[in-house]
Design an enzyme around this catalytic site. Structure first.
Site, PDB file in Angstrom:
ATOM      1  N   SER A 250       0.819  -1.208   0.000  1.00 57.72           N
ATOM      2  CA  SER A 250       0.000   0.000   0.000  1.00 57.72           C
ATOM      3  C   SER A 250       0.856   1.262   0.000  1.00 57.72           C
ATOM      4  O   SER A 250       0.355   2.348  -0.267  1.00 57.72           O
ATOM      5  CB  SER A 250      -0.936  -0.004   1.198  1.00 57.72           C
ATOM      6  OG  SER A 250      -0.191  -0.199   2.378  1.00 57.72           O
TER       7      SER A 250
ATOM      8  N   ASP B 205      -3.129   2.651  15.660  1.00 57.41           N
ATOM      9  CA  ASP B 205      -3.670   1.388  15.154  1.00 57.41           C
ATOM     10  C   ASP B 205      -4.257   0.606  16.301  1.00 57.41           C
ATOM     11  O   ASP B 205      -3.831   0.734  17.444  1.00 57.41           O
ATOM     12  CB  ASP B 205      -2.568   0.567  14.464  1.00 57.41           C
ATOM     13  CG  ASP B 205      -3.159  -0.495  13.541  1.00 57.41           C
ATOM     14  OD1 ASP B 205      -4.378  -0.755  13.650  1.00 57.41           O
ATOM     15  OD2 ASP B 205      -2.419  -1.046  12.723  1.00 57.41           O
TER      16      ASP B 205
ATOM     17  N   ASP C 126      -8.062   2.855  19.600  1.00 59.78           N
ATOM     18  CA  ASP C 126      -9.145   3.029  18.656  1.00 59.78           C
ATOM     19  C   ASP C 126      -9.314   4.510  18.387  1.00 59.78           C
ATOM     20  O   ASP C 126      -9.560   5.291  19.294  1.00 59.78           O
ATOM     21  CB  ASP C 126     -10.413   2.437  19.269  1.00 59.78           C
ATOM     22  CG  ASP C 126     -11.607   2.633  18.369  1.00 59.78           C
ATOM     23  OD1 ASP C 126     -11.405   2.939  17.183  1.00 59.78           O
ATOM     24  OD2 ASP C 126     -12.732   2.469  18.860  1.00 59.78           O
TER      25      ASP C 126
ATOM     26  N   ASP D 283      -6.862   4.910   7.238  1.00 55.66           N
ATOM     27  CA  ASP D 283      -7.369   3.671   6.674  1.00 55.66           C
ATOM     28  C   ASP D 283      -8.289   3.073   7.710  1.00 55.66           C
ATOM     29  O   ASP D 283      -7.852   2.413   8.631  1.00 55.66           O
ATOM     30  CB  ASP D 283      -6.203   2.734   6.349  1.00 55.66           C
ATOM     31  CG  ASP D 283      -6.689   1.464   5.684  1.00 55.66           C
ATOM     32  OD1 ASP D 283      -7.912   1.257   5.662  1.00 55.66           O
ATOM     33  OD2 ASP D 283      -5.862   0.708   5.197  1.00 55.66           O
TER      34      ASP D 283
ATOM     35  N   LYS E 165     -17.677  16.054   2.091  1.00 58.84           N
ATOM     36  CA  LYS E 165     -18.105  17.101   1.173  1.00 58.84           C
ATOM     37  C   LYS E 165     -18.443  18.375   1.949  1.00 58.84           C
ATOM     38  O   LYS E 165     -18.262  19.482   1.453  1.00 58.84           O
ATOM     39  CB  LYS E 165     -19.342  16.595   0.461  1.00 58.84           C
ATOM     40  CG  LYS E 165     -19.500  16.698  -1.039  1.00 58.84           C
ATOM     41  CD  LYS E 165     -18.348  16.953  -1.869  1.00 58.84           C
ATOM     42  CE  LYS E 165     -18.842  17.641  -3.133  1.00 58.84           C
ATOM     43  NZ  LYS E 165     -17.772  18.076  -3.992  1.00 58.84           N
TER      44      LYS E 165
END
Lengths: 1495, 296
Positions: free
Chosen positions: B25, B58, B74, B99, B123
């Site tokens: 990635s 993570d 978290d 991610d 948006k």
């Protein structure tokens, strides 16, 4: 627009993973077992487990999938045997909860108790929850006493509980777990389970993603009305309803316990019925049990790490994630990603492992301890029901071994006169040499000392031995076979015939009759059959009866012996026995098994080396009265290496049709092979193979006729896997029983066989491709013509054929076969239409063509091509199987593809037989290309085929390391069939003329090559024809069009086809290729060759152990002529063409491909075909350059393509739809006109210039060829057509359907100026659709209403689900053809066409310059017209519009009728009017261009 | 399937190992950077140190990386967010890469924790939102890996120019979304909003997890119809670069055999670690038993 249509989307049946299970406890007179509710997709299925059938299915949600089901029986009063019962059903999915009542009513008039009518009524729809619903529970009279089930507790993934009042239909309140309150600490849950029937006892177990389980509950707060705030936990209890009305108490949420220990997220939780135990499953591949400690229930210890729960045993054994669990009084059941369901004792001991699902795992397991019924359901769509054998109470503390012992009786015995043999065994000792079962309690035993015993197990467990043969001298018995016969009329009913062969080469046949269950020897015949030590096998053949026996020797010789008057009771005769025939196998290997059919006059033998040999067995030989002179019967046919190099273990013959014989063999390679023998042509063909991975040796296959249900007609394979002897259920593909012992007791009263499958088993992994098989290829006897078959290819390497009937269940899913080594199937293509190639007619030597039955088969050629990983290319040939009614023997073979029809009445089953597989030969270096910066064109290197075994072996050894290099895969495929119309090949062996048909296959490979390959039929022979170059990116989507063109050829007009291939690549470009040159020259070449000289018919799929290893098999492979025909020999100077023709500019107006030159060169340069020219010529491929490349059509890869065709006079208008990874739909039109006259060309060019509007980004291009010209008209794009990558697209020129990863199917209408307007969309239950296929089919017509069913199929990337939807279109116009006035606005009837057969109506509907013409077809399926359905029966063609608003141009409308082809032609005009319209009739090919000059 | 086999099929997998990236990635980010220069601002900041401050969060434990502060927790949890903010010491982040694919599947529609409303929310806060698809992200060959985390990592939503609505208050979020036409599901957005206060300034990048979700049983008005919110799509990555769908031959090595590299960083403490240990111990136990049996 006057297109007034009402769209209604009718969701079809979903076939995919089962996501929820729930038992319905029905009264015992309904069913002895509970009913089962299963959630699949957005549907609910109701099953009668006892009878193993589905009662009904209900649609619950739209788009949302069912995640949870809860049920509660409503009171049925008094009546012990009520005729009806009502359940309350709650169904949850995502954030939705719906409450239903399910009413089950026994049909009053029916005596059959299973007849239940169902009624599902929606009671309440709960408001959408903010989070996903994880669990629901009915709360009974805890809060109020008025009625049961007044409240529902709904647990959500934010660790909140919502209490819903069913009576008042409102939400009373909502409570969050105190540990998860904002903003202190949020909580995401993957699982939650509620326990308790009252509000006060409600316990909530929540499994967090942080490996922790939080158990919490409501505690009554004693300070009444003191509200919720205690400072430290503000806002803990949010009052949504009126909390004070609940018993006047106030409740607060309290954490009971936090259970840590798992090392991964918690996936599932389950409470025991009394709430004292809790089981959790996790990402860490384990399950854990937690036990309540009643001692520690003091409130001050609440916050301790483990609280009142103690960690119980850890259940370890799953090999992957564990998805589901449930705990009962005596056992725990877990199921997981490793496809196993495990049963554990409460002490954590593993009791049983059930592995019956395939694919990505078992999602759900459910157990009913009352009836020991275990249900598992998984990703493969199957629902399996098991009965755990031990009673529920007995399970506790029992070990696995004990369970097994309970399941079977063990008999241990020794042969009688063994006493005194304590010394070590040697060849002289007495031991068992042969063992044969006669009945379930009887075996015959032959020993090393020559004794033959009859042994019978009595009920008490002891064995009774009877000595049948006492030898005079101790000669070991080498072989034995038993023929047991049930005699209906003769007492005592059964007789056994035992044939034994001994080491001295003498045979002995003993007839055993029974008096009072005591065996008695009635007849003994003995004779010398072979030399000493040469008699190795003795075989009865059931169909020949007890008068004949076969013997075999080590060198492949089989002798058939006959004796006269076998029923006479004279003992010990020798003179009557004589040899009838001798059969010598050409392979010289010992015959291991055989079967003969008297009726078919055929004998099939299988040998030690995996070969099958077929001999004629004439009746006259068998039943001749006087002994004749014996000659060795010549071989009629053989199949070399049917089981690789492994021994053939059994053979059976069945009649298929008048000329075909089916042969099924099993072998030590773990395969069941199916072959067909054509008696007329004397051809032995391989038609299918099934590899049973669990069995290393398949001993034999049986069909089971006594099953309780039509749909569960099982057939079984038996064989060995290591030291286990297994019975393998071929239908459900499960291991039925491992036999460790000899006898199984059938439990009393157990009429049903478990495990059984309640729901259709399907692919267990992702489907990558599908296609609909048009129904015209089904038998006309099909009662329901609307059913359709769908072929699917899956990640697991299998291709399945599944039948769907709208409105009904998925009825059949047949496994067609598996790709080599289970390599993933990426693309599928169905080919049926045969195009004729114009080639020079090659006259056969005598010039006479015989009409033959085989030719008919070739005419109806339908192929399915599947390609996938490891460059495996498999072809399947359609065959319509007409079951011979009442012929039991065919039933056995019916199951050859792993499934069978739902009922025998509906016998029209479609099936494909395996035809041919092609994959890169191991050791032969594959064509590989080296990438240059600009020029990708490279010569392809092939190793010249070795002529001898030794050189070939050398080549393999030297190149072995390279063989692993090419891990390429095929990405996409398209194919078309071309036949040579006049030439017929003469098959020298059979002297039958065969029509030569070639299936051209274009495959794209992941190394960015595109290859045109050819499969020559009926020879199953693969050729590489040409390479399509250059390519910079791999092609993801392929389509082709075949365009008939009238061209002048040597002074005559002939029809010639242009074959255009369209490809879409990962770089977003779409390329057009004309492969006509390659096709033509190949056809030329092939028709002048005599293939039959060197082609080996005998191919089998290259799976199975025997085919993968072993020198012998490889050398067979090498001896065969190399099948790769290289491009140079096929297309001659292909290389020179590409090199000479280097420069052509993409932007130039025209380009000539000089295909004439190719073909002429080819014929000149290639000599008459011989093996040498095939194998020895240095290999060079012909290369085909693209006609045109449209670059950057999509920003990212072109995932899908579809093309459709409308005819406009002699021109063909093609619409190309492509869907990309960039979420855009691209629409492109091009026109192909044959040999354009100058005026016509000018016209179109003029039009083209006009059409160059804003929407057409691409310049219009015109390629003139010697035979046709292509004009690219316009291009348009819908950016962001989907919210995610588009994966499937389909069009018929009017409508477009597309689907993508955003879970939508969208319908678009093609409008003027090449724009697409969205017409509708719907949301599928399929999470990630990956392919789509649509077929239009007509239905009954009511006046002025046209129903068009569009079957939409799309299938997801991640899950194997098919959905069919049907659209009902209503046209509200009246009948007639409407003619347009000069002003272009009004409509008038031009022509009303009523066809008596079709009963159709035609409507031309005009507004805004568009004309819609529609035909309604009354009954397509009964009319010969139905063959048009494959394309579009809805002949709703849009005019060919060029793009500017003022412009209405040439419009040609085609209506297909049984008698005529109607053309309605509008004359193009630049001044926006149709001056004239004419109706033409005729056949499309003959219609000349109408008078459509300029205005 | 062995490592070598995957090397053959997935060019980016091989390249990542060769070039020392932890995962393939990495190429996705590099390709997005080619198009959007997302790292530019982050690397040219006047800070006390030369190195940019990088904080990684993570759920699973991470192997340490030099120069990176690692937080296990978290991100949807406020406490974790506070820890992260504290590391920034009052400053605002230049770039947020997120991610958010939850590490769970099972009935894999559980993955829909992040829904289409996420895009809508983006948006609202970012005038420029683009679906960016790196060329390295697509690979038709690697079927789905059973333990892969990026089931839906098909495209990225690249959000630029953070600009909250005037007078934006976190509590107004619900109302705000309602106005746009998404009636519920607001809680899905929370994980974005915990991260946004950190990143007030320049650019935000969130891994977009497959816009799917709703239907008539749920609502998604803004995804359909004439008022559909349009988000442009942009393919990132060099045309001349590697094609993830394509198979490339393994490099020719002098010794003649290609040797597959080990992954740069194998997973540390995966949840199934103990299960593997147990399995190993069990089989060893059997071996020991057998050995003892043979010895006796």
């Amino acid at each position: 627009m006057r297109e007034e249509r009402e769209w209604r989307v009718e969701g079809g049946q979903y076939l995919g993973e089962i996501s929820a299970l729930c038992f319905l406890k029905v009264p015992p007179h309904f069913s002895s077992l509970p009913y089962l509710l299963a959630g699949t997709g957005s549907q609910l299925l109701l099953f009668d487990v006892d009878r193993g059938r589905q009662i009904k299915s209900f649609r619950i949600f739209e788009g949302v999938r069912v995640h949870g089901i809860g049920a509660q029986v409503m009171k049925y009063e008094g009546d012990p045997l009520p005729s009806s019962v009502t359940f309350k059903i709650i169904v949850s999915g995502e954030r939705r909860v719906k409450l239903y009542s399910l009413h089950l009513q026994l049909r009053p008039m029916s005596l059959e108790p299973s007849c239940v009518s169902t009624d599902l009524i929606l009671l309440q729809l709960l408001p959408r929850f903010a989070h996903w619903v994880l669990d629901i529970r009915f709360l009974q009279d805890g809060l109020s006493t008025e009625e049961r089930s007044q409240y529902l507790a709904v647990g959500c993934s934010d660790n909140s509980i919502h209490i819903w009042d069913i009576c008042k239909s409102n939400l009373i309140f909502e409570v969050r777990c105190p540990a998860c309150l904002l903003p202190v600490e949020r909580c995401l849950l993957y699982s939650m389970r509620l326990w308790g029937n009252e509000f006060e006892s409600l316990h909530i177990a929540s499994g967090t993603i942080f490996n922790e389980i939080i158990v919490w509950k409501f505690a009554c707060k004693h300070g009444k009305q003191s509200s919720t705030s205690t400072g430290e936990e503000p806002d803990m209890l949010r009052n949504v309803g009126d909390i004070h009305s609940i018993d006047g108490h106030c409740y607060e949420a309290r954490i009971v316990s936090r259970l840590a220990g798992h090392q991964g997220s918690i996936f599932c939780l389950s409470w025991s019925s009394d709430g004292s135990k809790l089981v959790s499953t996790s990402d860490d591949r384990s399950a854990r049990m937690w036990i309540a400690d009643s001692e520690m229930n003091a409130p001050d210890k609440l916050r301790k790490s483990l609280g009142p729960y103690l960690s119980g045993p850890m259940l370890s054994g799953h090999g992957a994630r564990v998805w589901d669990c449930s705990i009962y009084d005596s056992l725990i059941v877990t199921a997981g990603e490793d496809c196993t369901c495990r049963v554990w004792g409460l002490d954590g001991q593993a009791l049983e492992v059930i592995k019956e699902h395939s694919g990505r795992g078992i999602w759900r397991c459910l157990y009913d301890p009352d009836v020991s019924l275990l249900i598992t359901a998984g990703f493969d769509s199957a629902i399996k029901a098991h009965r755990l054998r031990a009673s529920s109470s007995g399970f506790l503390g029992e070990s696995l071994k004990e369970v097994n012992e309970r399941r079977a009786e063990v008999f241990t015995t020794t042969i009688p006169n063994l006493s005194g043999h304590i010394r070590l065994m040697d060849s002289k000792s007495e031991y068992v040499r042969c063992l044969k079962f006669a009945r379930e309690d009887t075996i015959y035993v032959a020993t090393n000392h020559g004794y033959v015993y009859h042994a019978r197990a009595s009920g008490s467990g002891s064995i009774e031995w009877t000595e049948l043969v006492r030898p005079s001298e101790e000669v070991p018995i080498i072989c034995m076979d038993v023929l047991f016969r049930n005699l209906q009329d003769v007492l005592p009913g059964i007789e056994d015939w035992i044939a034994v062969g001994d080491g001295k080469g003498s045979m002995k046949v003993v007839k055993v009759v029974f008096t009072d269950c005591t065996p008695q020897v009635a007849v003994t015949i003995s004779w010398s059959a072979e030399m000493e030590r040469q008699l190795l096998g003795a075989y009865w053949c059931r169909s020949l009866g007890c008068g004949f026996i076969f013997t075999s020797n080590p060198r492949g010789l089989v002798k058939l012996w006959k004796w006269s008057n076998p029923s006479s009771h004279d003992a010990r005769r020798e003179s009557d026995v004589h040899m009838v025939a001798e059969f010598m196998s050409p392979f010289g290997a010992r015959i291991m098994c055989l079967d003969a059919s008297c009726e078919e006059e055929v004998l099939v033998c299988g040998d030690l080396r995996g070969n099958l040999v077929l001999f004629p067995l004439a009746k006259c030989v068998l039943f001749a009265n006087s002994p004749q002179s014996i000659e060795k019967t010549p071989v009629q046919a053989y199949f070399r290496g049917a089981h690789g190099i492994s021994t053939v273990s059994s053979i059976s013959i069945a009649r298929f049709s008048s000329s075909l014989t089916e042969i099924r063999s099993t072998g030590a390679d773990g395969c069941i092979c199916y072959l067909e023998y054509d008696r007329d042509q004397q051809l032995l063909e391989f038609v299918g193979m099934k590899q049973i991975k669990e069995l290393s040796l398949v001993e034999s296959v049986s069909t089971d006729h006594y099953s309780v249900d039509d749909s569960v007609n099982c057939s079984y394979a038996v064989g060995f896997s290591s030291t286990d002897f297994l019975i393998w259920n071929l239908q459900s593909e499960t291991k039925d029983e491992v036999i460790y012992v000899h006898r199984y007791p059938v439990l009393d009263g157990e009429k049903n066989i478990f495990p059984r499958n309640l729901h259709l088993q399907f692919h267990g992994r992702e489907i990558h491709c599908l296609c609909i098989i048009p129904e015209i290829f089904q038998s006309s006897a099909d009662a329901n013509p609307k059913s359709s078959w769908i072929a699917t290819g899956c990640e697991d390497g299998t291709v399945r054929l599944t039948r769907y009937r709208p409105g009904e269940n998925w009825s059949t899913s047949n496994l067609l076969g598996e790709h080599v080594g289970g390599s993933a199937v990426r693309s599928l293509c169905f080919v049926s239409e045969i195009h004729s190639a114009e080639t020079k007619v090659v006259e056969a030597s005598n010039g006479v063509f015989k009409k033959n039955g085989a030719l008919e088969n070739v005419e109806n050629l339908c192929l399915l091509i599947s390609v996938g990983a490891k460059r495996v290319l498999t072809s399947w040939l359609l065959r319509n199987r007409q079951t011979i009614e009442g012929d039991g023997s065919t039933d056995g073979l019916q199951n050859k593809y792993g499934g069978r029809n739902s009922s025998l009445k509906d016998a029209s089953s479609m099936s494909f037989k395996w035809l041919s597989t092609d994959m890169p030969t191991k050791g032969i270096r594959a064509p590989k290309k080296k990438q240059d910066s600009e020029n990708l064109v490279k010569t392809l290197h092939k190793v010249p085929a070795a002529k001898s075994v030794s050189t070939s072996m050398e080549a393999e050894q030297t190149q072995h390391g390279d063989a692993h290099d090419d891990d390429w895969r095929y990405l996409s495929v398209t194919a078309f069939l071309v036949s040579v119309p006049h030439s017929r090949q003469v098959d020298l062996i059979t002297a039958i003329y065969l029509k030569l048909t070639v299936c051209f296959v274009v495959v794209s490979c992941s190394d960015a090559t595109l290859t045109l390959r050819a499969l020559v039929l009926p020879y199953r022979y693969w050729f590489d024809v040409a390479c399509l170059t250059p390519l910079s990116s791999p092609v993801l989507a392929l389509q082709h069009v075949v365009i008939p063109l009238q061209v002048a050829h040597q002074g005559e007009m002939v029809t010639k086809n242009a074959f255009i291939v369209v490809s879409g690549s990962t770089d977003g470009s779409i390329a057009f290729w004309d492969v006509s040159g390659g096709v033509d020259s190949f056809m030329q070449r092939v028709s002048s060759l005599h293939m039959e000289k060197f082609i080996d018919f005998q191919k089998r799929p290259r799976t199975g152990r025997g085919s993968q290893g072993g020198r012998w098999w490889r050398s067979i492979d090498a001896v065969k002529p190399r099948k790769k025909v290289t491009g140079a020999s096929v297309a001659g100077n292909g290389e020179s063409i590409t090199s000479d023709e280097v420069t052509f500019d993409h932007s130039s107006i025209s380009m000539t491909t000089k295909d004439e030159k190719i073909s002429s060169d080819a014929t000149q340069t290639t000599s008459v075909g011989s093996e040498e020219s095939f194998s020895d010529s240095p290999a060079k491929f012909a290369e085909i350059k693209p006609l045109h490349v449209l670059n950057s059509v999509h920003q990212s890869g072109v995932n899908c393509l579809d093309i459709c065709n409308q005819n406009i006079g002699n021109d063909s208008l093609y619409s190309v739809l492509s869907g990309g990874d960039d979420q855009a739909l691209n629409f492109l039109q091009f026109v192909l006109s044959p040999a354009p006259s100058l005026s016509n060309l000018d016209t179109v060019r003029a039009v083209g210039t006009i059409a160059e509007s804003e929407s057409a980004r691409q310049a219009i291009l015109d390629f003139s060829n010697r035979s046709y010209s292509i004009k690219f008209l316009s291009q348009n794009k819908v950016i962001s057509a989907h919210s995610s990558a588009i994966k499937g697209v389909w069009t018929n020129g009017i409508s477009v359907f597309s689907t993508g990863l955003d879970q939508r199917v969208r319908c678009w209408k093609l409008q003027e100026h090449c724009t697409l307007s969205e017409h509708g969309h719907f949301i599928t239950s399929v999470p990630e659709p990956e392919a789509l296929d649509v077929r239009a089919c007509g239905r009954q017509v009511k006046r002025s209403t046209i129903n068009l069913d569009l079957w939409l199929l799309f299938q997801p990337r991640k899950e194997e689900i098919l959905i069919l939807c049907s659209f009902v279109q209503k046209l509200l116009s009246s009948c007639g053809i409407w003619k347009r006035n000069a002003n272009g606005r009004d409509l008038s009837i031009m022509k009303n066409i009523e066809d008596p057969i079709l009963g159709h109506l035609l409507v031309v509907d005009h507004s805004h310059g568009s004309i819609v013409l529609t035909v309604a077809l009354s009954d397509l399926h009964s009319s010969p017209l139905s063959k048009w359905e494959g394309n579009c029966c809805c002949t709703l063609f849009k005019p060919y519009v060029t793009g500017t608003p003022l412009e209405l141009s040439l419009g040609m409308y085609l209506v297909i009728s049984t008698n005529f082809v109607w053309f309605v032609c509008g004359v193009p005009s630049v001044h926006n009017s149709i001056r004239d319209a004419t109706v033409y009739t005729g056949i499309s090919a003959e219609v000349k261009s109408p008078s459509c000059g300029g205005p | 399937m062995g490592k070598a086999s995957r090397d053959k099929r997935d060019i980016y997998y091989r390249k990542a190992k060769e070039e020392g990236w932890r995962a393939r990635s990495a190429f996705k980010l590099l390709q997005i950077d080619e198009e959007f220069n997302i790292f530019e601002g982050a690397c040219n900041l006047p800070r006390n140190t030369d190195l940019p401050l990088i904080v990684a969060v993570d759920l699973q434990p991470m192997a340490p990386i030099e120069g990176v502060i690692q937080v296990q927790g978290d991100i949807t949890n406020a406490r974790t967010a506070e820890v992260v903010i504290r590391h920034f010491d009052g400053c605002k982040a230049e770039l947020v890469v997120c991610d958010g694919a939850p590490d769970v599947t099972g009935l894999h529609d559980m993955d829909e924790f992040v829904q289409s409303q996420l895009i809508l929310a983006l948006k609202i806060f970012f005038p420029k939102v683009t679906f960016a698809k790196p060329k390295s992200s697509r690979n038709s060959s690697i079927g789905r890996w059973p333990f892969a985390h990026n089931y839906f990592a098909e495209a990225f939503a690249v959000c630029e120019d953070y600009c909250p609505p005037a007078g934006f208050n976190e509590k107004d979020l619900y109302r705000l979304l309602k106005e746009v036409g998404s009636p519920s599901g607001t809680d899905d957005l929370v994980f974005m909003f915990y991260s946004f206060p950190i990143d007030i300034d320049v650019k935000g990048l969130a891994n977009f997890l497959s816009v799917k979700s709703s239907n008539s049983d749920c609502s998604s008005g803004w995804l359909e119809g004439p008022n559909k919110v349009y988000i442009p799509f942009l393919a990132c990555g060099d045309l001349g670069g590697y094609d993830s769908d394509r198979s490339y031959p393994l490099p020719q090595v002098a010794e003649g055999t290609y040797k597959s590299l080990d992954p740069v960083q194998p997973p540390i403490a995966p949840p199934y670690k103990r299960a593997l240990e147990l399995k190993k111990a069990a089989s060893q136990g059997i071996q020991q038993l057998e050995k003892r049996f043979l010895d006796s």
